[in-house]
Design a protein around this motif. Sequence first.
Motif, PDB file in Angstrom:
ATOM      1  N   GLU A   1       3.725  -0.299   8.758  1.00  0.00           N
ATOM      2  CA  GLU A   1       2.251  -0.332   8.644  1.00  0.00           C
ATOM      3  C   GLU A   1       1.798  -1.372   7.624  1.00  0.00           C
ATOM      4  O   GLU A   1       0.786  -2.052   7.810  1.00  0.00           O
ATOM      5  CB  GLU A   1       1.726   1.057   8.254  1.00  0.00           C
ATOM      6  N   ASN A   2       2.565  -1.504   6.535  1.00  0.00           N
ATOM      7  CA  ASN A   2       2.238  -2.531   5.549  1.00  0.00           C
ATOM      8  C   ASN A   2       2.329  -3.928   6.162  1.00  0.00           C
ATOM      9  O   ASN A   2       1.460  -4.771   5.942  1.00  0.00           O
ATOM     10  CB  ASN A   2       3.171  -2.433   4.336  1.00  0.00           C
ATOM     11  N   VAL A   3       3.388  -4.151   6.924  1.00  0.00           N
ATOM     12  CA  VAL A   3       3.573  -5.475   7.541  1.00  0.00           C
ATOM     13  C   VAL A   3       2.443  -5.775   8.534  1.00  0.00           C
ATOM     14  O   VAL A   3       1.960  -6.900   8.622  1.00  0.00           O
ATOM     15  CB  VAL A   3       4.955  -5.562   8.241  1.00  0.00           C
ATOM     16  N   GLY A   4       2.004  -4.737   9.257  1.00  0.00           N
ATOM     17  CA  GLY A   4       0.974  -4.943  10.276  1.00  0.00           C
ATOM     18  C   GLY A   4      -0.441  -5.034   9.739  1.00  0.00           C
ATOM     19  O   GLY A   4      -1.364  -5.435  10.463  1.00  0.00           O
ATOM     20  N   LEU A   5      -0.607  -4.707   8.471  1.00  0.00           N
ATOM     21  CA  LEU A   5      -1.961  -4.634   7.897  1.00  0.00           C
ATOM     22  C   LEU A   5      -2.776  -5.924   8.034  1.00  0.00           C
ATOM     23  O   LEU A   5      -3.918  -5.875   8.495  1.00  0.00           O
ATOM     24  CB  LEU A   5      -1.850  -4.195   6.427  1.00  0.00           C
TER      25      LEU A   5
ATOM     26  N   VAL B   1       0.862  -1.183   0.000  1.00  0.00           N
ATOM     27  CA  VAL B   1       0.000   0.000   0.000  1.00  0.00           C
ATOM     28  C   VAL B   1       0.903   1.239   0.000  1.00  0.00           C
ATOM     29  O   VAL B   1       1.678   1.441   0.939  1.00  0.00           O
ATOM     30  CB  VAL B   1      -0.935   0.015   1.236  1.00  0.00           C
ATOM     31  N   PRO B   2       0.843   2.074  -1.063  1.00  0.00           N
ATOM     32  CA  PRO B   2       1.815   3.171  -1.225  1.00  0.00           C
ATOM     33  C   PRO B   2       1.843   4.171  -0.083  1.00  0.00           C
ATOM     34  O   PRO B   2       2.903   4.696   0.253  1.00  0.00           O
ATOM     35  CB  PRO B   2       1.366   3.871  -2.518  1.00  0.00           C
ATOM     36  N   MET B   3       0.687   4.444   0.521  1.00  0.00           N
ATOM     37  CA  MET B   3       0.608   5.487   1.542  1.00  0.00           C
ATOM     38  C   MET B   3       1.096   5.025   2.907  1.00  0.00           C
ATOM     39  O   MET B   3       1.256   5.831   3.822  1.00  0.00           O
ATOM     40  CB  MET B   3      -0.844   5.975   1.688  1.00  0.00           C
ATOM     41  N   LEU B   4       1.297   3.738   3.081  1.00  0.00           N
ATOM     42  CA  LEU B   4       1.672   3.210   4.397  1.00  0.00           C
ATOM     43  C   LEU B   4       3.176   2.958   4.485  1.00  0.00           C
ATOM     44  O   LEU B   4       3.811   2.615   3.492  1.00  0.00           O
ATOM     45  CB  LEU B   4       0.923   1.901   4.680  1.00  0.00           C
TER      46      LEU B   4
END
Length: 251
Positions: A109-113, A102-105
């Motif tokens: 944050e991407n790993v935790g999504l 996800v570009p905005m994260l």
Amino acid sequence: MTDQATPMVTVESVTRTFGHGSGKVIALEDVSFEVPRGRLVALVGRSGSGKTSLLNCIGGLDRPSSGRIVVDDVEVTTLSERRRTALRRDTVAFVFQTFGLVPMLSAAENVGLPMRLQTAKTSVRERRVAELLDLVGLSKHKDQRPAELSGGQQQRVAIARALANEPRLLIADEPTGQLDADTGAAIMALLRDVIAAEGMTALVSTHDQGMMDIADDTVRLADGRLVSADDATFVGTGSRATGSEHQGRVI
Ligand SMILES: Nc1ncnc2c1ncn2[C@@H]1O[C@H](COP(=O)(O)OP(=O)(O)OP(=O)(O)O)[C@@H](O)[C@H]1O
Ligand SMILES: [Mg+2]
């Protein structure tokens, strides 16, 4: 308790066609094989041979036109849409050629999504994210967004994210396809290590000889048909390749 003796993946006579009439494409035809638990299996074949179609059917992103697929003792081919979504959240994780972050994260944050989607507690999630970023060697880059990371680093984030919910099966579709040879080799070594560390099973499509070399078994497709596989995984009745063909390089 899951029976350790059953394969992680069983594919039985799977056919997938797209379109109708003169426009009909047979992407997969009567494909059968098994992936034993704890193995890293390479799926190889030329462009258009059906690798992505097969991975999508196994991971519950798509359904075969006929045949049966069992993942971790659950028949995925007959699951409802809701149960297939649960399968993708809880049992199977995907890594794609294009990373799919996800570009905005940020990296963290991407790993935790995926854990947010599973409503893990914040403290549990933060600990796991830190652990995963450490595992893929990206702790120092946790606050950078995908555009601020190199291709190899982005794929490391995608691998860490795939591991977030401790999947039993990792499906990777040409994970090194967009990387240079050295970075690709580093990603392959990382995959090999994390699969062992996390006790997972993995099915990885690839054009890369290095990936085939580190895989436990190889499953080969040509024009949607299985043409060879190592003895441990081959259960089909179709056209079996000779030993020499089986050693051959895939272009
Ligand atoms: N949604 C679709 N609609 C129509 N045809 C499709 C669709 N998806 C795949 N195909 C066709 O099915 C065949 C197998 O495609 P697939 O993407 O599985 O190949 P692949 O082995 O992953 O190739 P590559 O190495 O280029 O990624 C191809 O002939 C492709 O054109
Ligand atoms: Mg593909």
